[in-house]
Design a protein around this motif. Structure first.
Motif, PDB file in Angstrom:
ATOM      1  N   ASP A  44       9.698 -59.945 -50.041  1.00  0.00           N
ATOM      2  CA  ASP A  44       9.634 -60.027 -51.495  1.00  0.00           C
ATOM      3  C   ASP A  44       9.946 -58.701 -52.185  1.00  0.00           C
ATOM      4  OD1 ASP A  44       7.348 -58.700 -50.772  1.00  0.00           O
ATOM      5  OD2 ASP A  44       5.975 -59.995 -51.887  1.00  0.00           O
ATOM      6  N   GLU A  45      10.455 -57.726 -51.439  1.00  0.00           N
ATOM      7  CA  GLU A  45      10.787 -56.424 -52.020  1.00  0.00           C
ATOM      8  C   GLU A  45      12.247 -56.295 -52.413  1.00  0.00           C
ATOM      9  OE1 GLU A  45       9.484 -53.130 -49.696  1.00  0.00           O
ATOM     10  OE2 GLU A  45       7.385 -53.526 -50.120  1.00  0.00           O
ATOM     11  N   LYS A  46      13.121 -57.116 -51.833  1.00  0.00           N
ATOM     12  CA  LYS A  46      14.548 -56.942 -52.125  1.00  0.00           C
ATOM     13  C   LYS A  46      15.332 -58.206 -51.802  1.00  0.00           C
ATOM     14  CE  LYS A  46      15.791 -55.035 -47.602  1.00  0.00           C
ATOM     15  NZ  LYS A  46      14.564 -55.408 -46.921  1.00  0.00           N
ATOM     16  N   ILE A  47      16.563 -58.245 -52.334  1.00  0.00           N
ATOM     17  CA  ILE A  47      17.563 -59.235 -51.935  1.00  0.00           C
ATOM     18  C   ILE A  47      18.867 -58.492 -51.686  1.00  0.00           C
ATOM     19  CG2 ILE A  47      16.539 -61.158 -53.224  1.00  0.00           C
ATOM     20  CD1 ILE A  47      18.769 -60.737 -55.332  1.00  0.00           C
TER      21      ILE A  47
ATOM     22  N   ALA B 217      10.416 -54.400 -55.606  1.00  0.00           N
ATOM     23  CA  ALA B 217       9.122 -53.725 -55.475  1.00  0.00           C
ATOM     24  C   ALA B 217       9.164 -52.431 -56.293  1.00  0.00           C
ATOM     25  CB  ALA B 217       8.828 -53.421 -54.009  1.00  0.00           C
ATOM     26  N   PRO B 218       8.200 -52.222 -57.196  1.00  0.00           N
ATOM     27  CA  PRO B 218       8.225 -51.038 -58.074  1.00  0.00           C
ATOM     28  C   PRO B 218       8.399 -49.714 -57.334  1.00  0.00           C
ATOM     29  CG  PRO B 218       6.561 -52.566 -58.826  1.00  0.00           C
ATOM     30  CD  PRO B 218       7.068 -53.107 -57.517  1.00  0.00           C
ATOM     31  N   ARG B 219       7.730 -49.522 -56.218  1.00  0.00           N
ATOM     32  CA  ARG B 219       7.860 -48.239 -55.501  1.00  0.00           C
ATOM     33  C   ARG B 219       9.267 -48.068 -54.924  1.00  0.00           C
ATOM     34  NH1 ARG B 219       7.381 -49.452 -50.139  1.00  0.00           N
ATOM     35  NH2 ARG B 219       6.268 -51.369 -49.668  1.00  0.00           N
ATOM     36  N   GLN B 220       9.898 -49.152 -54.504  1.00  0.00           N
ATOM     37  CA  GLN B 220      11.260 -49.072 -53.976  1.00  0.00           C
ATOM     38  C   GLN B 220      12.276 -48.876 -55.108  1.00  0.00           C
ATOM     39  OE1 GLN B 220      12.199 -48.652 -51.013  1.00  0.00           O
ATOM     40  NE2 GLN B 220      10.340 -49.162 -49.894  1.00  0.00           N
ATOM     41  N   VAL B 221      12.023 -49.495 -56.248  1.00  0.00           N
ATOM     42  CA  VAL B 221      12.890 -49.269 -57.412  1.00  0.00           C
ATOM     43  C   VAL B 221      12.868 -47.794 -57.775  1.00  0.00           C
ATOM     44  CG1 VAL B 221      13.198 -49.747 -59.878  1.00  0.00           C
ATOM     45  CG2 VAL B 221      12.668 -51.620 -58.311  1.00  0.00           C
ATOM     46  N   GLU B 222      11.680 -47.215 -57.846  1.00  0.00           N
ATOM     47  CA  GLU B 222      11.548 -45.790 -58.159  1.00  0.00           C
ATOM     48  C   GLU B 222      12.244 -44.927 -57.113  1.00  0.00           C
ATOM     49  OE1 GLU B 222      10.323 -44.040 -60.717  1.00  0.00           O
ATOM     50  OE2 GLU B 222       9.871 -45.877 -61.809  1.00  0.00           O
ATOM     51  N   ALA B 223      12.062 -45.253 -55.843  1.00  0.00           N
ATOM     52  CA  ALA B 223      12.644 -44.452 -54.755  1.00  0.00           C
ATOM     53  C   ALA B 223      14.164 -44.496 -54.750  1.00  0.00           C
ATOM     54  CB  ALA B 223      12.099 -44.937 -53.409  1.00  0.00           C
ATOM     55  N   HIS B 224      14.753 -45.594 -55.212  1.00  0.00           N
ATOM     56  CA  HIS B 224      16.204 -45.758 -55.157  1.00  0.00           C
ATOM     57  C   HIS B 224      16.891 -45.590 -56.519  1.00  0.00           C
ATOM     58  CE1 HIS B 224      14.917 -47.695 -51.404  1.00  0.00           C
ATOM     59  NE2 HIS B 224      16.066 -47.235 -50.944  1.00  0.00           N
ATOM     60  N   ALA B 225      16.132 -45.284 -57.552  1.00  0.00           N
ATOM     61  CA  ALA B 225      16.701 -45.127 -58.895  1.00  0.00           C
ATOM     62  C   ALA B 225      17.609 -43.909 -58.953  1.00  0.00           C
ATOM     63  CB  ALA B 225      15.590 -45.003 -59.926  1.00  0.00           C
TER      64      ALA B 225
END
Length: 91
Positions: free
Chosen positions: A36-39, A74-82
């Protein structure tokens, strides 16, 4: 990798011609229902449809090469990859 009459979000009408609709898939997506973190997905042009915008055609190379891109939820992954941030502040 074109779409068909059953493909969601599809259709193309030639600018000049008899207005017969041709079909293509406007988005390719693979979703792992256990993640549920990515597609993995790509749209046929870019993430913005405004003329002359920097992101109007940003996914076209991946689309034409048949590659999928990772879309994080996932918010933490969005932040990490922004790569950039836009903050809207009310007046």
């Amino acid at each position: 990798m074109n779409g068909s009459g059953e493909t969601l979000m599809r259709a193309l009408t030639p600018f000049l011609g008899d207005f017969q609709v041709q079909f293509f898939g406007s988005m390719r997506m693979v979703a792992d229902m256990g993640d549920d973190e990515k597609i993995q997905a790509v749209v046929s042009g870019g993430v913005v449809d405004r003329q002359f915008h920097a992101h109007q055609k940003d996914q076209l190379p991946a689309w034409s090469e048949g590659r999928l891109l990772t879309w994080w939820f996932a918010p933490r992954q969005v932040e990490a990859h922004a790569r950039q941030r836009q903050e809207l502040v009310p007046k």
